[in-house]
Design a protein around this motif. Structure first.
Motif, PDB file in Angstrom:
ATOM      1  N   LYS A   1       0.824  -1.216   0.000  1.00 58.81           N
ATOM      2  CA  LYS A   1       0.000   0.000   0.000  1.00 58.81           C
ATOM      3  C   LYS A   1       0.857   1.265   0.000  1.00 58.81           C
ATOM      4  N   GLY A   2       2.171   1.067  -0.081  1.00 61.36           N
ATOM      5  CA  GLY A   2       3.067   2.213  -0.150  1.00 61.36           C
ATOM      6  C   GLY A   2       3.294   2.907   1.174  1.00 61.36           C
ATOM      7  N   LYS A   3       2.999   2.210   2.268  1.00 64.05           N
ATOM      8  CA  LYS A   3       3.195   2.804   3.592  1.00 64.05           C
ATOM      9  C   LYS A   3       4.579   2.426   4.127  1.00 64.05           C
ATOM     10  N   LYS A   4       5.114   3.258   5.011  1.00 68.44           N
ATOM     11  CA  LYS A   4       6.398   2.983   5.628  1.00 68.44           C
ATOM     12  C   LYS A   4       6.202   2.049   6.826  1.00 68.44           C
ATOM     13  N   LEU A   5       7.014   1.008   6.890  1.00 63.27           N
ATOM     14  CA  LEU A   5       6.922   0.033   7.975  1.00 63.27           C
ATOM     15  C   LEU A   5       8.172   0.120   8.845  1.00 63.27           C
ATOM     16  N   ILE A   6       7.960   0.317  10.140  1.00 65.29           N
ATOM     17  CA  ILE A   6       9.063   0.321  11.104  1.00 65.29           C
ATOM     18  C   ILE A   6       8.867  -0.838  12.072  1.00 65.29           C
TER      19      ILE A   6
END
Length: 368
Positions: free
Chosen positions: A46-51
């Motif tokens: 979904k193009g989100k940043k994952l930390i």
């Protein structure tokens, strides 16, 4: 105040849809069991940043944390929400992620399995008790946002992931071990995960050799522990239960546990007890030792600090735990101590002397 129940999956999906940066909280003691690859892929697609946020990192050796960073990559932060350690690093990682997305303002959401510390991380990041803490899945007050900085908002309702794999439910303790009919698959899963992380751990912990983790490995462990049934066959179920229990207790882990730790916070000098055993004729009988010690009123007064030690008497090794909160704790300490020192127990018994719990094991050193 009334709160409504919302399906946990709906909350997780809402967080992914509405937030720019997703914090996936993992238990640093067992990141593999608390990660969700399907969710990770969904977030990235979904193009989100994952930390990846590995909480309770204060309970894991630094060199092991570095290995996990190699597994999860650069977007990994180690923190201890309880001790408020690592929160500045996490804040900086969030800001960096938003910059990489060319966003001056952004929203942050938190997801993870139960008991990994999601709400505690929200509280640690904001410096206030903003989030609802507890184990009630899907509890929400509706649309809630906490301002993390002037330009960054944090959704204060964490997304609770549902653990559906039955083996993981057993491993995590969500299913009571004594009620599990077949503990072999989860036990093998534990061994495989640890072996994939470090090939030396299982070999050294159980003192066995193997080509790959399978039921033959369980048989070797059972033989080493002496878990045999009629006909000399290995009791695989008992072996599997032991592996799971020792893993849950933190003895079997992704890193080498120093077995000496079982005596670290305890006095080792048991001479104030063994002085009464000089010339005692039944030293091989743990029960008779305790019966004999009950004659000495000096041992009835509650001691301030538990004692765990051993002494060789008449060719026997006498191991004594004295002053633990429960007899069962004393038993575990003594059994673990004997295992670490390669002592074969020939008799053991626990009871109470005055205000002190006592557990005694008598054994002999096993010749290699």
């Amino acid at each position: 105040m009334r709160y409504k129940k919302v399906p946990v999956k709906k909350i997780v999906n809402k967080i992914i849809d509405e937030c720019d940066v997703i914090l996936l909280v993992l238990d640093a003691r067992d990141p593999e069991m608390t990660r969700n690859r399907e969710l990770e892929n969904k977030i990235k697609n979904k193009g989100k940043k994952l930390i990846y946020v590995l909480n309770k990192a204060d309970l894991v050796p630094k060199e092991i944390l570095e290995k996990w960073k190699n597994v999860f990559g650069e977007n990994t932060v180690f923190i201890s929400a309880k001790r408020r350690l690592g929160t500045k690093i996490l804040r900086d990682m969030i800001k960096k992620s938003l910059r990489e997305m060319n966003k001056k303002e952004g929203k942050v959401g938190i997801v993870g399995y139960p008991n990994v510390g999601k709400s505690s991380i929200i509280n640690a990041l904001t410096g206030k008790r903003k989030a609802l803490t507890g184990s009630i899945a899907g509890l929400t007050k509706g649309e809630q946002w906490v301002r993390l900085t002037k330009n960054i908002k944090l959704m204060d309702t964490p997304g609770v992931l549902e653990m559906k794999d039955e083996d993981d439910l057993v491993i995590s303790g969500a299913l009571r071990l004594e009620k599990v009919e077949n503990p072999i698959p989860p036990a093998l899963k534990i061994l495989k995960r640890i072996d994939n992380f470090d090939k030396s751990i299982v070999r050294e912990y159980f003192n066995i050799n193997y080509k790959e983790i399978d039921e033959e490995t369980l048989k070797k462990i059972g033989e080493k522990r002496g878990y045999l049934i009629k006909g000399g066959e290995v009791d695989l179920v008992r072996t599997a239960r032991t592996i799971i229990k020792e893993y849950q207790d933190g003895k079997l882990n992704y890193y080498k546990v120093d077995l000496k730790k079982y005596g670290q916070d305890r006095n080792k000098d048991i001479s104030f007890i063994t002085k009464y055993l000089k010339d005692f004729p039944f030293i091989e009988d743990a029960k008779m030792i305790i019966t004999h010690l009950k004659d000495f009123k000096e041992l009835y007064k509650r001691i301030k600090k538990p004692v765990l030690g051993f002494e060789e008497i008449d060719g026997n090794i006498v191991v004594i735990s004295f002053g633990e909160k429960t007899k069962d704790t004393g038993r575990k300490k003594v059994e673990d101590f004997c295992k670490s020192k390669n002592i074969e127990i020939i008799s053991k018994f626990g009871d109470k002397i005055g205000n002190n719990n006592i557990y005694v094991a008598v054994g002999r050193k096993v010749k290699k």
